[in-house]
Motif scaffolding. Structure first.
Motif, PDB file in Angstrom:
ATOM      1  N   SER A 141     -48.126 -38.674 -10.607  1.00 57.43           N
ATOM      2  CA  SER A 141     -47.895 -37.300 -10.158  1.00 57.43           C
ATOM      3  C   SER A 141     -46.414 -36.954 -10.199  1.00 57.43           C
ATOM      4  CB  SER A 141     -48.419 -37.115  -8.734  1.00 57.43           C
ATOM      5  OG  SER A 141     -49.786 -37.409  -8.667  1.00 57.43           O
ATOM      6  N   LYS A 142     -45.586 -37.861  -9.695  1.00 57.01           N
ATOM      7  CA  LYS A 142     -44.138 -37.631  -9.730  1.00 57.01           C
ATOM      8  C   LYS A 142     -43.635 -37.561 -11.170  1.00 57.01           C
ATOM      9  CE  LYS A 142     -41.809 -40.401  -7.071  1.00 57.01           C
ATOM     10  NZ  LYS A 142     -41.394 -41.537  -6.230  1.00 57.01           N
ATOM     11  N   GLN A 143     -44.165 -38.417 -12.025  1.00 55.65           N
ATOM     12  CA  GLN A 143     -43.750 -38.422 -13.427  1.00 55.65           C
ATOM     13  C   GLN A 143     -44.099 -37.097 -14.093  1.00 55.65           C
ATOM     14  OE1 GLN A 143     -41.963 -41.062 -14.798  1.00 55.65           O
ATOM     15  NE2 GLN A 143     -41.540 -39.458 -16.286  1.00 55.65           N
ATOM     16  N   TYR A 144     -45.279 -36.566 -13.779  1.00 56.08           N
ATOM     17  CA  TYR A 144     -45.671 -35.268 -14.342  1.00 56.08           C
ATOM     18  C   TYR A 144     -44.681 -34.185 -13.914  1.00 56.08           C
ATOM     19  CZ  TYR A 144     -48.162 -31.012 -15.387  1.00 56.08           C
ATOM     20  OH  TYR A 144     -48.490 -29.777 -15.879  1.00 56.08           O
ATOM     21  N   LEU A 145     -44.322 -34.175 -12.637  1.00 63.14           N
ATOM     22  CA  LEU A 145     -43.382 -33.171 -12.145  1.00 63.14           C
ATOM     23  C   LEU A 145     -42.007 -33.320 -12.789  1.00 63.14           C
ATOM     24  CD1 LEU A 145     -44.345 -33.122  -8.367  1.00 63.14           C
ATOM     25  CD2 LEU A 145     -44.832 -31.370 -10.086  1.00 63.14           C
ATOM     26  N   TYR A 146     -41.532 -34.544 -12.929  1.00 61.79           N
ATOM     27  CA  TYR A 146     -40.244 -34.770 -13.584  1.00 61.79           C
ATOM     28  C   TYR A 146     -40.287 -34.289 -15.034  1.00 61.79           C
ATOM     29  CZ  TYR A 146     -38.999 -37.816  -9.632  1.00 61.79           C
ATOM     30  OH  TYR A 146     -38.730 -38.320  -8.393  1.00 61.79           O
ATOM     31  N   ASP A 147     -41.362 -34.635 -15.736  1.00 60.17           N
ATOM     32  CA  ASP A 147     -41.494 -34.219 -17.137  1.00 60.17           C
ATOM     33  C   ASP A 147     -41.571 -32.691 -17.244  1.00 60.17           C
ATOM     34  OD1 ASP A 147     -41.450 -36.875 -17.843  1.00 60.17           O
ATOM     35  OD2 ASP A 147     -43.629 -37.018 -18.149  1.00 60.17           O
ATOM     36  N   TYR A 148     -42.302 -32.073 -16.349  1.00 57.32           N
ATOM     37  CA  TYR A 148     -42.434 -30.614 -16.352  1.00 57.32           C
ATOM     38  C   TYR A 148     -41.081 -29.957 -16.100  1.00 57.32           C
ATOM     39  CZ  TYR A 148     -44.013 -25.922 -15.204  1.00 57.32           C
ATOM     40  OH  TYR A 148     -44.187 -24.561 -15.185  1.00 57.32           O
ATOM     41  N   ALA A 149     -40.319 -30.480 -15.165  1.00 56.68           N
ATOM     42  CA  ALA A 149     -39.015 -29.906 -14.828  1.00 56.68           C
ATOM     43  C   ALA A 149     -38.042 -29.997 -15.992  1.00 56.68           C
ATOM     44  CB  ALA A 149     -38.442 -30.606 -13.606  1.00 56.68           C
ATOM     45  N   ARG A 150     -38.207 -30.974 -16.859  1.00 59.59           N
ATOM     46  CA  ARG A 150     -37.306 -31.153 -18.001  1.00 59.59           C
ATOM     47  C   ARG A 150     -37.667 -30.281 -19.202  1.00 59.59           C
ATOM     48  NH1 ARG A 150     -38.313 -36.874 -16.896  1.00 59.59           N
ATOM     49  NH2 ARG A 150     -36.728 -37.573 -15.450  1.00 59.59           N
ATOM     50  N   LYS A 151     -38.838 -29.660 -19.176  1.00 55.03           N
ATOM     51  CA  LYS A 151     -39.248 -28.817 -20.303  1.00 55.03           C
ATOM     52  C   LYS A 151     -38.374 -27.569 -20.378  1.00 55.03           C
ATOM     53  CE  LYS A 151     -44.187 -29.790 -20.580  1.00 55.03           C
ATOM     54  NZ  LYS A 151     -45.529 -29.177 -20.512  1.00 55.03           N
ATOM     55  N   PRO A 152     -38.175 -27.069 -21.580  1.00 54.90           N
ATOM     56  CA  PRO A 152     -37.476 -25.780 -21.711  1.00 54.90           C
ATOM     57  C   PRO A 152     -38.302 -24.678 -21.035  1.00 54.90           C
ATOM     58  CG  PRO A 152     -37.651 -26.896 -23.831  1.00 54.90           C
ATOM     59  CD  PRO A 152     -38.485 -27.664 -22.856  1.00 54.90           C
TER      60      PRO A 152
END
Length: 66
Positions: free
Chosen positions: A26-37
């Motif tokens: 879940s945390k990884q998904y949020l981190y990945d989402y935050a890094r998206k343009p």
């Protein structure tokens, strides 16, 4: 009531391992989402379902001592 009366500390359990994996993912998904343009971001809903605090009521010694 056995799950309550037999509650206590443990080193590891399947439930603890599962919760750790779900939390990590879940945390990884949020981190990945935050890094998206910004152009690639869409609204989303994230539900995180953990096995605790359901029986068996076991927890690491660190939290049990609190």
């Amino acid at each position: 009531m056995a799950s309550v009366t037999q509650a206590g500390p443990c080193v590891r359990s399947n439930q603890m391992d599962f919760d750790d994996e779900v939390t990590f993912a879940s945390k990884q998904y949020l981190y990945d989402y935050a890094r998206k343009p910004a152009a690639q971001k869409k609204p989303f809903h994230l539900t995180v379902s953990l096995t605790h605090p359901h029986d068996p009521y076991t927890i690491s010694q660190e939290y049990w001592d609190r």
